[in-house]
Write an enzyme that holds these catalytic residues in place. Structure first.
Site: not given
Ligand code: CP3
Length: 371
Positions: A43, A93, A170
């Site tokens: 990140r 992402d 997810y």
């Protein structure tokens, strides 16, 4: 006498074909000698940088930023303008894949990712399809090409994906959850349904990563952020087995250069030998394991990436130098170490602390590489 070898090539073509000028990151992943330990930061383009927040505000949202290749390129380059990082990672992402599958990704401020249509019903799972990355994920591939061009052969570019299992977490849960209960219930009650999702995800991840290589990625990282919450045998059956398939199907040599693959199972410290068995080039480590002990277990089978506790980055220059020195010392002399944090850098990290860390690693690591 003239042959095809005599044809002059322009700089852009040469850059596209050869290793970057700073190839310490690629060499470390391949366990080749380097003069110091290369470093990049998970990140590294993100909310701790004021210029990132400015570009994100201009884009309107995090997703709009990801979907705009010009702006994604801009934020990818921001940390490189500040710091002497040894690798770039394309800004995107892991959830782009389930979004491309039609699950309806959105981000709720302060709550993280959410899906409008999580996978709950059997028919939804049966209808799941492998998205064509050149069509549904074109914006990511365009960002990869643009970043690669902008780097002009200086440092290598990392492409990435979530692991089949972490994406499934997810997709089934529909949001970030601390315990992923819905997913775990499916794992034990209807393993057939979860395997069906994982098979589709595996094909999607392979196609997506190979397309990123075509677009210019020079190394790949697979984020298995949630594999570590599984029991040992469930990890084998629901995550590792699919990581094996991914690793085996990736393009490992492109334009005459090796494309190293890093597998990162957060919380996977107990299973390093089995992760190495996948044939990956490097294993990402979170901060809970001693990197020296990890090195002893993995030996010559894979390089290691990590593993400073990201919380250290919230402290003082003295503590950062001290802890960085500790990680370097634990790994010890020799090659095959890429320095990184054990997980993503916190948004509350002062940027000057990142500078301190990079300087410390470059300076302190040199003595570990003297023959
Ligand atoms: O490392 C990099 O600089 C590349 C960019 C990158 C992002 N996400 C940007 C991002 C990478 C490699 C990721 C991977 C990712 N995304 C993972 C695996 C790694 C990990 O952190 O475990 C996961 C699980 C996700 C899913 C995801 N994306 C979550 C859970 C969140 C919210 C978390 C948070 O910090 O709010 C995101 C959002 C996200 N992805 C941000 C960034 C910079 C923050 C979004 C913002 O600007 O608001």
């Amino acid at each position: 006498m003239s042959s095809s070898w005599d044809v002059p090539i322009c700089r852009a073509e040469r850059d596209a074909m050869s290793r970057p000028r700073n190839d310490t990151f690629l060499r470390a992943l391949l366990r080749e000698p380097t003069p110091y330990t290369p470093i990049w930061i998970m990140r590294q383009a993100g909310r701790y940088l004021p210029e990132y927040n400015e570009t994100r505000a201009r884009a309107g949202s995090f997703l709009a930023l990801c979907r705009n290749p010009d702006l994604a390129t801009e934020v990818t380059l921001q940390p490189l303008a500040r710091f002497a990082l040894d690798a770039a990672i394309v800004f995107s992402d892991i959830l782009t894949i389930p979004d491309a599958m039609g699950l309806g990704l959105h981000f709720v401020e302060g709550e993280g990712p959410k899906f409008e249509r999580p996978l709950r019903e059997e028919w939804e799972i049966k209808n799941l399809f492998v998205p064509d990355p050149t069509e549904h994920l074109r914006y990511v591939l365009d960002a990869v090409s643009q970043v690669r061009k902008a780097l002009a052969g200086e440092i290598p570019l990392i492409g990435f994906s979530g692991s089949p299992f972490t994406l499934a977490c997810y997709m089934v849960e529909g949001r970030s959850g601390s315990d992923f209960t819905t997913l775990k219930k499916m794992l034990y009650e209807r393993p057939d349904l979860l395997h069906r999702i994982l098979q589709i995800n595996t094909q999607a991840v392979i196609a997506y990563l190979n397309a990123q290589i075509e677009a210019g990625a020079q190394a790949l990282m697979v984020f298995d952020t949630w594999g570590g919450m599984l029991s040992a045998h469930a990890y084998d059956a629901f995550s590792l087995c699919y990581l094996h398939q991914v690793t085996a199907a990736l393009t490992r040599v492109h334009d005459g250069e090796q494309i190293p693959v890093i597998l990162f199972t957060k919380g996977g410290g107990l299973w390093l030998e089995r992760i190495a068995d996948t044939g990956c080039n490097a294993i990402g480590l979170d901060w809970t394991i001693d990197i020296g002990a990890a090195r002893q277990r993995v030996g010559a089978r894979a390089a290691l990436q990590g593993n400073l506790d990201p919380a250290v980055m919230l402290t003082t220059p003295e503590a950062i130098r001290h802890e960085a020195a500790h990680v370097l010392n634990c790994f010890g002399r020799g090659h095959g170490h890429v320095f990184n944090l054990g997980h993503g850098v916190s948004q509350y990290t002062p940027p000057e602390n990142v500078q301190t860390l990079i300087d410390a690693v470059h300076e302190l690591s040199a003595s570990y590489h003297v023959c």
